[in-house]
Design a protein around this motif. Structure first.
Motif, PDB file in Angstrom:
ATOM      1  N   GLY A 167      20.040 -66.964 112.469  1.00  0.00           N
ATOM      2  CA  GLY A 167      20.551 -65.605 112.299  1.00  0.00           C
ATOM      3  C   GLY A 167      21.982 -65.466 112.747  1.00  0.00           C
ATOM      4  N   TYR A 168      22.334 -66.118 113.857  1.00  0.00           N
ATOM      5  CA  TYR A 168      23.700 -66.035 114.369  1.00  0.00           C
ATOM      6  C   TYR A 168      24.684 -66.694 113.404  1.00  0.00           C
ATOM      7  N   GLY A 169      24.316 -67.867 112.901  1.00  0.00           N
ATOM      8  CA  GLY A 169      25.183 -68.552 111.951  1.00  0.00           C
ATOM      9  C   GLY A 169      25.396 -67.737 110.690  1.00  0.00           C
ATOM     10  N   TRP A 170      24.324 -67.113 110.203  1.00  0.00           N
ATOM     11  CA  TRP A 170      24.433 -66.317 108.984  1.00  0.00           C
ATOM     12  C   TRP A 170      25.242 -65.058 109.234  1.00  0.00           C
ATOM     13  N   LEU A 171      25.114 -64.489 110.422  1.00  0.00           N
ATOM     14  CA  LEU A 171      25.882 -63.298 110.769  1.00  0.00           C
ATOM     15  C   LEU A 171      27.381 -63.600 110.777  1.00  0.00           C
ATOM     16  N   ALA A 172      27.753 -64.722 111.386  1.00  0.00           N
ATOM     17  CA  ALA A 172      29.169 -65.103 111.425  1.00  0.00           C
ATOM     18  C   ALA A 172      29.701 -65.365 110.019  1.00  0.00           C
ATOM     19  N   ALA A 173      28.912 -66.070 109.211  1.00  0.00           N
ATOM     20  CA  ALA A 173      29.336 -66.354 107.836  1.00  0.00           C
ATOM     21  C   ALA A 173      29.459 -65.063 107.023  1.00  0.00           C
ATOM     22  N   SER A 174      28.555 -64.122 107.246  1.00  0.00           N
ATOM     23  CA  SER A 174      28.594 -62.853 106.528  1.00  0.00           C
ATOM     24  C   SER A 174      29.856 -62.079 106.855  1.00  0.00           C
ATOM     25  N   ARG A 175      30.268 -62.142 108.101  1.00  0.00           N
ATOM     26  CA  ARG A 175      31.485 -61.438 108.508  1.00  0.00           C
ATOM     27  C   ARG A 175      32.713 -62.041 107.823  1.00  0.00           C
ATOM     28  N   ILE A 176      32.754 -63.358 107.738  1.00  0.00           N
ATOM     29  CA  ILE A 176      33.876 -64.020 107.088  1.00  0.00           C
ATOM     30  C   ILE A 176      33.965 -63.609 105.617  1.00  0.00           C
ATOM     31  N   VAL A 177      32.823 -63.603 104.944  1.00  0.00           N
ATOM     32  CA  VAL A 177      32.804 -63.216 103.528  1.00  0.00           C
ATOM     33  C   VAL A 177      33.203 -61.750 103.371  1.00  0.00           C
ATOM     34  N   ALA A 178      32.690 -60.893 104.250  1.00  0.00           N
ATOM     35  CA  ALA A 178      33.024 -59.467 104.170  1.00  0.00           C
ATOM     36  C   ALA A 178      34.516 -59.251 104.361  1.00  0.00           C
ATOM     37  N   ASP A 179      35.116 -59.969 105.302  1.00  0.00           N
ATOM     38  CA  ASP A 179      36.557 -59.863 105.508  1.00  0.00           C
ATOM     39  C   ASP A 179      37.321 -60.308 104.269  1.00  0.00           C
ATOM     40  N   THR A 180      36.862 -61.385 103.659  1.00  0.00           N
ATOM     41  CA  THR A 180      37.523 -61.910 102.469  1.00  0.00           C
ATOM     42  C   THR A 180      37.460 -60.904 101.319  1.00  0.00           C
ATOM     43  N   ILE A 181      36.301 -60.256 101.178  1.00  0.00           N
ATOM     44  CA  ILE A 181      36.123 -59.299 100.081  1.00  0.00           C
ATOM     45  C   ILE A 181      36.981 -58.060 100.273  1.00  0.00           C
ATOM     46  N   THR A 182      37.053 -57.544 101.490  1.00  0.00           N
ATOM     47  CA  THR A 182      37.659 -56.234 101.714  1.00  0.00           C
ATOM     48  C   THR A 182      39.120 -56.280 102.131  1.00  0.00           C
ATOM     49  N   TYR A 183      39.528 -57.259 102.919  1.00  0.00           N
ATOM     50  CA  TYR A 183      40.882 -57.225 103.459  1.00  0.00           C
ATOM     51  C   TYR A 183      41.938 -57.392 102.372  1.00  0.00           C
TER      52      TYR A 183
END
Length: 202
Positions: A167-183
């Motif tokens: 869960g922790y690994g997926w959470l960190a990866a999800s944040r990276i993808v979210a940043d890439t999509i929105t920033y």
């Protein structure tokens, strides 16, 4: 990388060796001695159910969408997509490792499928992290849910550790993808976390 590497190592150990069995024997969590205790642990374990996880993330997204008018596209649905993708990935990993659960006669809650990694623990951590953006809240929720899975005798302790790392690994990866999509469009992932990372990448 901590979550990814840790999950990979534990998965290999669970599939190929008896090392985890010796570790599990040394970790003791008392089973509930009364019906009331059992009901309490069942309520806690429900926090990691699919219904609770998806509802929490969906509600958080609705609230966040109302605060950040104009947010759309992939970022709008990313938290729910990330949760669903993690659920599928965990299922694939679970079937690949194929670790047996604790003896059925000792189980105090309904369960099905293989044992590693703990789905309830992984979903509790990821859903809480996606809904709140708080690592301490995510880690704490997953820890309590994980203890309930051990107490109810439906998971080995190292299954819970594996679920936490997953869960922790997926959470960190999800944040990276979210940043890439929105920033790239000049908008933060959520209105209350402008251009900052509420959890480390790992």
């Amino acid at each position: 990388m901590i979550g990814v590497v840790g999950t990979a190592l534990l998965s290999a150990a669970a599939h190929y060796g008896r090392l985890l069995a010796s570790v599990d024997r040394r970790i003791v969590v008392r089973a509930p001695a009364t019906r009331g205790g059992q009901r309490t642990w069942l309520a806690v374990t429900g926090l990691g159910s699919r219904s609770a996880a998806y509802t929490a993330v969906a509600v958080a997204q609705c609230l966040r969408r109302g605060q950040a008018a104009g947010t759309g596209g992939p970022a709008r649905h990313w938290p729910l997509l990330a949760l669903a993708a993690s659920d599928v990935a965990r299922m694939v990993l679970c079937r690949a490792v194929a670790r047996p659960r604790p003896p059925a006669e000792n189980q105090l809650a309904h369960c099905k499928g293989a044992s590693f990694p703990s789905r309830h623990t992984a979903l509790a951590l990821l859903a809480t992290g996606l809904a709140t953006g708080s690592v301490p809240a995510a880690a704490g929720t997953a820890a309590v849910v994980g203890l309930s899975r051990i107490a109810l005798r439906v998971h080995w302790p190292t299954d819970v550790v594996g679920g936490w790392l997953f869960g922790y690994g997926w959470l960190a990866a999800s944040r990276i993808v979210a940043d890439t999509i929105t920033y790239g469009r000049g908008r933060p992932w959520s209105a209350d976390t402008p251009r900052r990372r509420p959890w480390p990448c790992g």
